[in-house]
Design a protein around this motif. Structure first.
Motif, PDB file in Angstrom:
ATOM      1  N   ARG A   1       0.853  -1.186   0.000  1.00 35.01           N
ATOM      2  CA  ARG A   1       0.000   0.000   0.000  1.00 35.01           C
ATOM      3  C   ARG A   1       0.892   1.240   0.000  1.00 35.01           C
ATOM      4  N   ALA A   2       0.742   2.030  -1.064  1.00 33.56           N
ATOM      5  CA  ALA A   2       1.652   3.163  -1.223  1.00 33.56           C
ATOM      6  C   ALA A   2       0.898   4.487  -1.302  1.00 33.56           C
ATOM      7  N   ALA A   3       1.559   5.522  -0.775  1.00 32.51           N
ATOM      8  CA  ALA A   3       1.009   6.870  -0.894  1.00 32.51           C
ATOM      9  C   ALA A   3       2.075   7.773  -1.500  1.00 32.51           C
ATOM     10  N   PHE A   4       1.629   8.740  -2.284  1.00 31.73           N
ATOM     11  CA  PHE A   4       2.555   9.696  -2.891  1.00 31.73           C
ATOM     12  C   PHE A   4       2.196  11.092  -2.393  1.00 31.73           C
ATOM     13  N   PHE A   5       3.181  11.786  -1.859  1.00 27.11           N
ATOM     14  CA  PHE A   5       2.940  13.126  -1.326  1.00 27.11           C
ATOM     15  C   PHE A   5       3.850  14.134  -2.012  1.00 27.11           C
ATOM     16  N   ASP A   6       3.290  15.316  -2.291  1.00 29.04           N
ATOM     17  CA  ASP A   6       4.136  16.337  -2.921  1.00 29.04           C
ATOM     18  C   ASP A   6       4.449  17.470  -1.962  1.00 29.04           C
ATOM     19  N   PHE A   7       5.690  17.866  -1.952  1.00 26.19           N
ATOM     20  CA  PHE A   7       6.143  19.028  -1.199  1.00 26.19           C
ATOM     21  C   PHE A   7       6.621  20.066  -2.221  1.00 26.19           C
ATOM     22  N   THR A   8       7.603  20.854  -1.901  1.00 28.24           N
ATOM     23  CA  THR A   8       7.998  21.901  -2.849  1.00 28.24           C
ATOM     24  C   THR A   8       8.709  21.296  -4.059  1.00 28.24           C
ATOM     25  N   SER A   9       8.034  21.356  -5.192  1.00 28.24           N
ATOM     26  CA  SER A   9       8.581  20.697  -6.382  1.00 28.24           C
ATOM     27  C   SER A   9       7.752  21.100  -7.587  1.00 28.24           C
ATOM     28  N   CYS A  10       8.144  20.595  -8.751  1.00 29.22           N
ATOM     29  CA  CYS A  10       7.379  20.883  -9.970  1.00 29.22           C
ATOM     30  C   CYS A  10       6.369  19.786 -10.245  1.00 29.22           C
ATOM     31  N   GLU A  11       6.339  18.773  -9.416  1.00 29.03           N
ATOM     32  CA  GLU A  11       5.440  17.617  -9.559  1.00 29.03           C
ATOM     33  C   GLU A  11       5.773  16.762 -10.772  1.00 29.03           C
ATOM     34  N   GLY A  12       6.921  17.011 -11.351  1.00 33.07           N
ATOM     35  CA  GLY A  12       7.337  16.236 -12.533  1.00 33.07           C
ATOM     36  C   GLY A  12       7.626  14.780 -12.194  1.00 33.07           C
ATOM     37  N   CYS A  13       8.114  14.535 -10.980  1.00 33.22           N
ATOM     38  CA  CYS A  13       8.406  13.157 -10.608  1.00 33.22           C
ATOM     39  C   CYS A  13       7.129  12.346 -10.457  1.00 33.22           C
ATOM     40  N   GLN A  14       6.080  13.013  -9.960  1.00 36.81           N
ATOM     41  CA  GLN A  14       4.786  12.333  -9.868  1.00 36.81           C
ATOM     42  C   GLN A  14       4.266  11.988 -11.256  1.00 36.81           C
ATOM     43  N   LEU A  15       4.479  12.922 -12.184  1.00 34.66           N
ATOM     44  CA  LEU A  15       4.052  12.641 -13.558  1.00 34.66           C
ATOM     45  C   LEU A  15       4.814  11.447 -14.128  1.00 34.66           C
ATOM     46  N   GLN A  16       6.094  11.354 -13.752  1.00 35.44           N
ATOM     47  CA  GLN A  16       6.901  10.225 -14.222  1.00 35.44           C
ATOM     48  C   GLN A  16       6.270   8.896 -13.816  1.00 35.44           C
ATOM     49  N   ILE A  17       5.681   8.871 -12.627  1.00 36.87           N
ATOM     50  CA  ILE A  17       5.072   7.633 -12.143  1.00 36.87           C
ATOM     51  C   ILE A  17       3.976   7.178 -13.100  1.00 36.87           C
ATOM     52  N   LEU A  18       3.334   8.152 -13.720  1.00 37.56           N
ATOM     53  CA  LEU A  18       2.249   7.823 -14.636  1.00 37.56           C
ATOM     54  C   LEU A  18       2.747   7.590 -16.063  1.00 37.56           C
ATOM     55  N   ASN A  19       4.035   7.766 -16.276  1.00 38.43           N
ATOM     56  CA  ASN A  19       4.606   7.529 -17.604  1.00 38.43           C
ATOM     57  C   ASN A  19       4.856   6.041 -17.834  1.00 38.43           C
ATOM     58  N   HIS A  20       5.433   5.754 -18.994  1.00 36.45           N
ATOM     59  CA  HIS A  20       5.707   4.364 -19.387  1.00 36.45           C
ATOM     60  C   HIS A  20       4.378   3.590 -19.345  1.00 36.45           C
ATOM     61  N   GLU A  21       3.395   4.141 -20.079  1.00 37.72           N
ATOM     62  CA  GLU A  21       2.012   3.668 -19.977  1.00 37.72           C
ATOM     63  C   GLU A  21       1.862   2.177 -20.216  1.00 37.72           C
ATOM     64  N   LYS A  22       2.685   1.648 -21.111  1.00 36.06           N
ATOM     65  CA  LYS A  22       2.486   0.246 -21.466  1.00 36.06           C
ATOM     66  C   LYS A  22       2.721  -0.661 -20.254  1.00 36.06           C
ATOM     67  N   ASN A  23       3.510  -0.186 -19.307  1.00 41.11           N
ATOM     68  CA  ASN A  23       3.768  -0.998 -18.121  1.00 41.11           C
ATOM     69  C   ASN A  23       2.843  -0.657 -16.947  1.00 41.11           C
ATOM     70  N   LEU A  24       1.982   0.354 -17.133  1.00 44.77           N
ATOM     71  CA  LEU A  24       1.172   0.809 -15.989  1.00 44.77           C
ATOM     72  C   LEU A  24       0.296  -0.283 -15.356  1.00 44.77           C
ATOM     73  N   PRO A  25      -0.393  -1.081 -16.152  1.00 46.71           N
ATOM     74  CA  PRO A  25      -1.222  -2.132 -15.509  1.00 46.71           C
ATOM     75  C   PRO A  25      -0.382  -3.059 -14.624  1.00 46.71           C
ATOM     76  N   ASP A  26       0.789  -3.466 -15.126  1.00 48.45           N
ATOM     77  CA  ASP A  26       1.654  -4.342 -14.332  1.00 48.45           C
ATOM     78  C   ASP A  26       2.198  -3.607 -13.111  1.00 48.45           C
ATOM     79  N   PHE A  27       2.533  -2.346 -13.316  1.00 47.31           N
ATOM     80  CA  PHE A  27       3.053  -1.520 -12.224  1.00 47.31           C
ATOM     81  C   PHE A  27       2.017  -1.434 -11.096  1.00 47.31           C
ATOM     82  N   LEU A  28       0.775  -1.193 -11.518  1.00 51.26           N
ATOM     83  CA  LEU A  28      -0.290  -1.020 -10.528  1.00 51.26           C
ATOM     84  C   LEU A  28      -0.718  -2.341  -9.890  1.00 51.26           C
ATOM     85  N   SER A  29      -0.327  -3.449 -10.515  1.00 54.68           N
ATOM     86  CA  SER A  29      -0.656  -4.725  -9.874  1.00 54.68           C
ATOM     87  C   SER A  29       0.334  -5.031  -8.749  1.00 54.68           C
TER      88      SER A  29
END
Lengths: 347, 302, 254
Positions: free
Chosen positions: C12-40
């Motif tokens: 169980r994971a949580a992602f929190f943003d502090f002072t940043s451009c939020e680009g790293c959070q966007l990265q988590i959503l990248n590489h779409e083809k692997n997203l289903p496996d990532f989320l499993s």
């Protein structure tokens, strides 16, 4: 080996046709250095015109056509009962045009390790035997010292080797594959004047070398000077970045890394070329490092080149191309390191 | 007219379609193909060491696989990596491989999580071995430091199976703390059945420890060695084997009568990756077993 | 769940943003083809950018960004209390990142320069590990999704996470790039930890070290090399402080 000549026009037609039917790699300009000199790499070409036939030397060596920087050794496929391992050696034929003598001799050194010794390496053999090599003589650059290592001439290890003798090329034909391909084009018998021109040109090229190093007795010197302060001196400059080994035409050491696919259905066992200058090269289980200092690692690299390889194959591993210095951010010059060891730099 | 370069398909090479035999070094073979093994038993020896019993599944591979004491295998945990492990079992049990593995890194960490019945892979055997046949008729001195007892178990089994070939057999074994002692459950049988003289010493003892405390070299006082007719097999950390062999050499034991197993982190086992090179020698091909003379002539061995 | 005899744990994971451009959070959503496996492999219970769910029963907290306001400190301490594992995600969280440039100026002059009115309350930028204990750092500006996938997989399988010890130069040469230093330009690839596949150099930019120092840094030699190329010490130090990630390499200098 057969000796023939080919006109420049016919060579152009020959290469043009080769490019049409095969994946062909040849030197092209990719960048320029601080002194505005062009930087060349072997890249896939689609026409003869793209090729820089008068190039100096490629920034990276051609070894990665035979030892890719990264290569899957095998893949594992998981199922209910466990897993199955699969290996794929398939390589498509391709042509390298414009390969230098030192690079062909480098391949011969790699052949010793990967093809002829114990545990022949099928991946290397598949690539080696599917690569058609057309070599090309050149005027040495100021830093080329291949002459000192006797690698500026070729005897085998290639398909065709060309030397520019004015209106045409003097051609060494060294494989039946090459002979068959050349049936498609007019080549000529070697005439008296061709032989003269060839020898003249070879002598001229040999006389142009400016960089020399004496490697006789170097193997024992490596042992005798094992504790020398020379290693510290150069080790202090070394960034342990491994660039030298990446561009070196004969450095073949590697690391293995396994990756499980995110789907958990497959995993790959990947081989990646490594460098003995990297900090964890000689680390063992539990974290002990047999070469913790950069000077230890730099020394080991020279030790392998001029002692370890000599013990196994009676010749140095180095071919004298000096790519390592060009790629070294710290500008470490192997000729200077070896001269330091011989105490030639002490006035 | 064609300018097409003909294809060379290496898969057509006959020898490549055969089951790899790693004892046949010069043959072209699938050098990266593992023998599939099942973990048939796991013995928890200490908190950090386990003894794994593997069985090669394919009968042809089981028949091909044969090793000599001192050799090692590359153990493959698919997806996690491959590590060199010296074989610590009997050479006569075909298709069966015993490996004593300490939990130190990524691959060994995973190995320690595995259960009986899991499939692993092995490649090998690789490397040199202790010259057991050459030692016939001699006294044997087996000296181990820490996990160094694991590779010694292979020559011990050899001696047990050919006990009449050897004269007196001594085992000197040093560890840091009493709870790190490995295979002590076998000491009694080795003593009683095979007439071994076994001495154990710990560096840091606790209240439970009844035996000796000190360094391995302290055990030499307890035994007498006929230097003319003794072979020593030494396995342990570099500092330890250097001390031990120097001592024995001073007593008159010739350098070529002492055999050491060097530890390096091989990545291929075949003299290709260069990771285990010591000076100019590949530990995986020219070692791991070498005589003391050879080791002392290697740069950076110690 | 099991993978080849190894227990597999969906975290169980949580992602929190502090002072940043939020680009790293966007990265988590990248590489779409692997997203289903990532989320499993992970169950996301708290991630403002993708979901309105806000659960507190997370095991792993991924922190993106640095701390630059007082109220962030309490929020961070609260996350630390709830999470078994705290991961600094990205260069800002690991080192302060570009935000830390502000630490070179006085708070007052800096706020005056940037904001004319509605001046915010702000404090000097701190990396996450200056406030709470951090179990794992994944630097990168932005983080590499491929590296993140590997780390999630290791966590799910309970396997040791191996960090590359070598510098970016290895990846750069394997990508057949021409060395920036040979071009006469500044580059920190030789002292920066690999893992980015030399993405900046591949794209024509030198390495400014967003991933922090490699395991073997020879700063004195690199500095001398750059000075020899005609780059001023001032420029070297300015570039070196871009991500606040390489500061430790100059510690030994004096």
């Amino acid at each position: 080996m057969l000796f023939k000549t080919i006109t420049k026009e016919n060579l152009r037609t020959f290469i043009t046709n080769i490019i049409k039917e095969n994946q062909t790699f040849a030197p092209v300009v990719v960048s320029t250095d601080a002194d505005n000199n062009p930087i060349y790499q072997f890249k896939k070409v689609d026409s003869f015109e793209e090729i820089k036939i008068n190039y100096t030397k490629s920034y990276s060596s051609i070894k990665n056509f035979f030892l890719p920087y990264k290569e899957d050794l095998s893949t594992f496929h998981f199922n209910e009962n466990g897993w199955e391992q699969k290996i794929n050696y398939r390589v498509n034929p391709r042509v390298l045009f414009g390969v230098r003598a030192c690079d062909i001799n480098a391949l011969i050194k790699l052949d010793q390790v990967l093809m002829k010794g114990s545990f022949p390496h099928p991946y290397y053999i598949a690539r080696r035997k599917n690569t058609f090599i057309i070599g090309l003589d050149h005027e040495p650059m100021a830093d080329c010292f291949c002459q000192s290592l006797d690698t500026n001439e070729v005897v085998h290890g290639f398909d065709i080797f060309l030397t520019d003798i004015g209106p045409k090329y003097f051609m060494l034909i060294n494989s039946s594959k090459a002979f068959n391909l050349l049936k498609n084009i007019t080549i000529e018998e070697v005439k008296e004047e061709d032989r003269e021109n060839y020898i003249k040109e070879k002598n001229r090229l040999a006389s142009l070398f400016k960089s020399h190093v004496d490697v006789t007795g170097m193997a024992n010197l490596m042992d005798i000077e094992f504790e020398s302060s020379v290693w510290q001196k150069w080790g202090d400059k070394c960034l342990s970045c491994g660039s030298c080994a990446m561009v070196c035409p004969t450095c073949y050491c590697y690391t293995v890394c396994e990756k499980i696919n995110l789907s958990l259905k497959t995993a790959s066992k990947e081989k990646m070329l490594y460098s003995c200058n990297l900090i964890d090269f000689a680390e063992v289980a539990g974290g002990h490092n047999f070469r913790p200092k950069s000077s230890d690692r730099l020394k080991y690299r020279y030790y392998h080149q001029h002692r370890g390889f000599v013990e196994s194959f009676d010749e140095s591993k180095c071919v004298g191309c000096n790519r390592c210095q060009k790629a070294c951010p710290a500008d470490i010059n192997p000729v200077e390191v070896l001269r330091d060891l011989r105490k030639e730099n002490i006035k | 007219m064609t300018y097409k370069i003909p294809v060379y398909d290496i898969n057509n090479e006959h020898s490549l379609s055969q089951t790899p035999n790693f004892n046949n070094k010069n043959a072209l073979m699938k050098t990266d193909m593992v023998y599939q093994c099942e973990i048939t038993n796991i013995v928890e020896l200490t908190e950090s060491e386990k003894l794994f019993q593997l069985k090669i599944i394919n009968p042809i591979e089981a028949k091909i696989f044969s090793f000599l004491p001192g050799q090692f295998v590359m153990v493959e945990v698919p997806g996690f990596g491959e590590i060199p492990v010296s074989i610590s079992g009997s050479t006569s049990r075909r298709g069966s491989v015993a490996l004593c593995i300490r939990k130190v890194g990524k691959v060994t960490g995973i190995l320690h999580k595995l259960k009986k019945g899991t499939m692993l892979g092995i490649r090998g055997p690789f490397g040199t071995h202790f010259p057991m046949k050459q030692m016939k008729g001699s006294n044997i001195l087996l000296i181990a430091g820490g996990l160094g007892i694991a590779p010694l178990r292979a020559p011990i089994y050899w001696i047990n199976e050919h006990r009449s070939d050897f004269e007196n057999v001594h085992i000197l074994y040093g560890v840091k703390t009493p709870e790190q002692i490995l295979f002590d459950f076998q000491f009694d049988s080795w003593r009683k059945i095979y007439n071994y003289d076994i001495h154990v010493i710990v560096e840091n003892s606790d209240k439970s420890w009844q035996g000796k405390t000190g360094l391995i070299t302290d055990l030499f006082k307890d035994i007498s060695i006929d230097v003319k007719n003794t072979y020593a097999i030494v396995c342990g950390p570099p500092a330890m084997f250097k001390f031990v062999c120097d001592y024995l050499n001073k007593q008159g034991l010739a350098m070529n009568q002492m055999f050491i197993s060097l530890e390096r982190r091989m990545h291929c086992g075949m003299g290709k990756c260069c990771r285990c090179m010591v000076g100019s020698t590949f530990t995986c091909v020219d070692g791991p077993v070498m005589d003391f003379w050879t080791v002392m002539n290697l740069k950076e061995a110690i | 769940m099991e993978f080849s005899g190894i227990p597999l744990k969906k975290l169980r994971a949580a992602f929190f943003d502090f002072t940043s451009c939020e680009g790293c959070q966007l990265q988590i959503l990248n590489h779409e083809k692997n997203l289903p496996d990532f989320l499993s492999l992970i169950e996301i219970v708290n991630f403002r950018e993708i979901s309105s769910d806000k659960r507190d029963d997370y095991e792993i907290a991924f922190i993106e960004g640095a701390v630059s306001r007082k109220d962030q400190i309490d929020r961070l301490k609260d996350i630390r209390k709830k999470a078994k594992l705290v991961v600094s995600l990205g260069t800002c969280a690991c080192y302060g990142g570009v935000n830390a440039i502000k630490n070179n100026f006085s708070i007052e002059s800096m706020v005056d320069e940037v904001y004319k009115e509605n001046k915010p309350e702000t404090i000097p930028v701190q990396k996450i590990s200056e406030i709470i204990s951090v179990d794992l750092e994944i630097p990168g500006c932005p983080v590499s999704k491929i590296e993140l996938e590997y780390i999630i997989l290791c966590l799910a399988l309970g396997s040791v996470i191996e960090k590359k010890k070598y510098p970016v130069c290895i990846e750069c040469k394997q990508n057949m790039n021409h060395c920036f230093i040979d071009k006469g330009s500044l580059c920190f690839g030789a002292i920066t930890r690999a893992g980015c596949d030399s993405i900046c150099v591949n794209g024509g930019l030198p390495c400014y070290g967003c991933r922090g120092p490699s395991a073997s840094v020879n700063w004195m030699s690199l500095k001398n090399i750059l000075i020899d190329k005609g780059i001023t010490e001032e420029e070297i130090l300015e570039k070196l402080s871009l991500f606040n990630s390489l500061n430790e390499v100059i510690k030994d200098e004096n």
